[in-house]
Design an enzyme around this catalytic site. Sequence first.
Site, PDB file in Angstrom:
ATOM      1  NE  ARG A  52      -7.198  16.905  -3.582  1.00  0.00           N
ATOM      2  CZ  ARG A  52      -7.688  18.155  -3.517  1.00  0.00           C
ATOM      3  NH1 ARG A  52      -8.508  18.492  -2.533  1.00  0.00           N
ATOM      4  NH2 ARG A  52      -7.365  19.046  -4.426  1.00  0.00           N
ATOM      5  CE1 TYR A 105      -1.991  -3.998  10.820  1.00  0.00           C
ATOM      6  CE2 TYR A 105      -1.795  -1.623  10.619  1.00  0.00           C
ATOM      7  CZ  TYR A 105      -1.616  -2.888  10.107  1.00  0.00           C
ATOM      8  OH  TYR A 105      -1.073  -3.052   8.859  1.00  0.00           O
ATOM      9  CG  ASP A 178      -8.977  -1.547  13.795  1.00  0.00           C
ATOM     10  OD1 ASP A 178      -9.662  -2.314  13.094  1.00  0.00           O
ATOM     11  OD2 ASP A 178      -7.787  -1.273  13.546  1.00  0.00           O
ATOM     12  CE  LYS A 203      -5.263  -5.974   6.673  1.00  0.00           C
ATOM     13  NZ  LYS A 203      -5.167  -5.250   7.918  1.00  0.00           N
TER      14      LYS A 203
HETATM   15  C1  PLP Z   1      -4.543  -4.084   8.381  1.00  0.00           C
HETATM   16  C2  PLP Z   1      -5.078  -3.428   9.578  1.00  0.00           C
HETATM   17  C3  PLP Z   1      -5.091  -2.030   9.704  1.00  0.00           C
HETATM   18  C4  PLP Z   1      -4.509  -1.109   8.668  1.00  0.00           C
HETATM   19  O1  PLP Z   1      -5.181  -1.200   7.457  1.00  0.00           O
HETATM   20  P1  PLP Z   1      -4.475  -0.954   6.025  1.00  0.00           P
HETATM   21  O2  PLP Z   1      -5.587  -1.153   5.090  1.00  0.00           O
HETATM   22  O3  PLP Z   1      -3.381  -1.968   5.898  1.00  0.00           O
HETATM   23  O4  PLP Z   1      -3.938   0.434   6.042  1.00  0.00           O
HETATM   24  C5  PLP Z   1      -5.656  -1.494  10.848  1.00  0.00           C
HETATM   25  N1  PLP Z   1      -6.159  -2.273  11.818  1.00  0.00           N
HETATM   26  C6  PLP Z   1      -6.149  -3.620  11.734  1.00  0.00           C
HETATM   27  C7  PLP Z   1      -6.731  -4.420  12.843  1.00  0.00           C
HETATM   28  C8  PLP Z   1      -5.610  -4.242  10.620  1.00  0.00           C
HETATM   29  O5  PLP Z   1      -5.590  -5.570  10.555  1.00  0.00           O
END
Ligand code: PLP
Length: 391
Positions: A52, A105, A178, A203
């Site tokens: 962890r 998001y 982000d 992604k």
């Molecule tokens: C998918 C996404 C997230 C969240 O990520 P997860 O891995 O699904 O928790 C945050 N910001 C953006 C721009 C995303 O496309």
Amino acid sequence: MSDRPDFQPSTLVIHSNRSYESQSNSILFPIHQTATYIHESVGVTKGYGYSRGANPTVNALEQSIAAIEGSNSALCFRSGMAAISTLCLAMLRAGDHVLLSEVIYGGTTRLFEQVLGNFGIDYTFVDTADLPAVAAAIRPQTRLIFAETPANPTLRLSDVKGLADIAHAHENLKLAVDNTFLTPLIQNCLALGADISMLSTTKYIDGHNATIGGSLATHDEKLVERLRLVRKSIGTIQAPFDAWLTIQGVKTLPARLAMHCAHAGEIALWLEQHPRVAHVNYPGLDSFPQKALAVKQQSAFGGMLSFELNATTAESLLFMKALKLCTCAESLGSVETLITNPATASHCDLTPELRARLGVSDRLIRLSVGLESPKDLIADFENAFEAIFGN
Ligand SMILES: *Cc1c(COP(=O)(O)O)cnc(C)c1O
């Protein structure tokens, strides 16, 4: 490989975590699928105590992410949302205020509105593309600007350096970006002045729809230590097998991104000249209002685009349904081309008025351009146009 910092990112993602110490000399870094680690004698470990807190396979992924971020260290999490949650719990306390991009998001909105808000964390949505509006929205309690650029699904851009300058004109105010849509290989947010770069590794970093994961990178070593402590306290660390899969994905990230960008550029141009297409949002098009900003802060234009047809919403949805190669599914950044209707998917929680103001019409279609041949993708579009409109 930290003794060879002169390597290019495309080399580092392949070699940053090569291990030569394993029993078999396996070329791949092993999966350390373990909860705990043996003490050689009481209190003596090799630096790992319990998974962890830290795990060698997760650590190997973190070296790859740090290599592309250009930071000394990075931390990996069970999901992109786990990364954002850990960041907020590490940096914020009751009474603090956060500025969020108004186009952000949906999970981030949900986290603030339905979770963090309950703990006395205040937040305001602001158009982060409008720098004077950002400066005006800052309060004495503002501790974090959390921005997303390009914005989903309109691809509206925010000036990362401009936001960093505004944040750093204040004491105790940090900028987090982000950067999931572009990754640091196209837009290096830390180099542009952001304090924290966040990625959903789900992604482009994984790229194969095999895992859910997230990462944070920063040059602030004190913040890294704080993030480690919070991650260990709330248990948001990436799982070893998911980290291992993501390590394989990130090795081909530079090659995949080049293809995603080339294919998206080709398809954006093709769609733009099509008589059935009303409008295409893609930062690489001359018609894109912020193309100059894209050229300034990005090394390429990315693999995401959105467009509207000269058609009703019902016809647009039928057109999506008629596509065979483009797959209707949430998420983005994978080898498969994915298509969504944001108004009924990612942005369904927004009011129609807000969607209209943000440019997210009911008929808007978002495309995450994959690695299939653009020729085949264009043929798929042609077939769908033919099926729905007879041309
Ligand atoms: C998918 C996404 C997230 C969240 O990520 P997860 O891995 O699904 O928790 C945050 N910001 C953006 C721009 C995303 O496309």
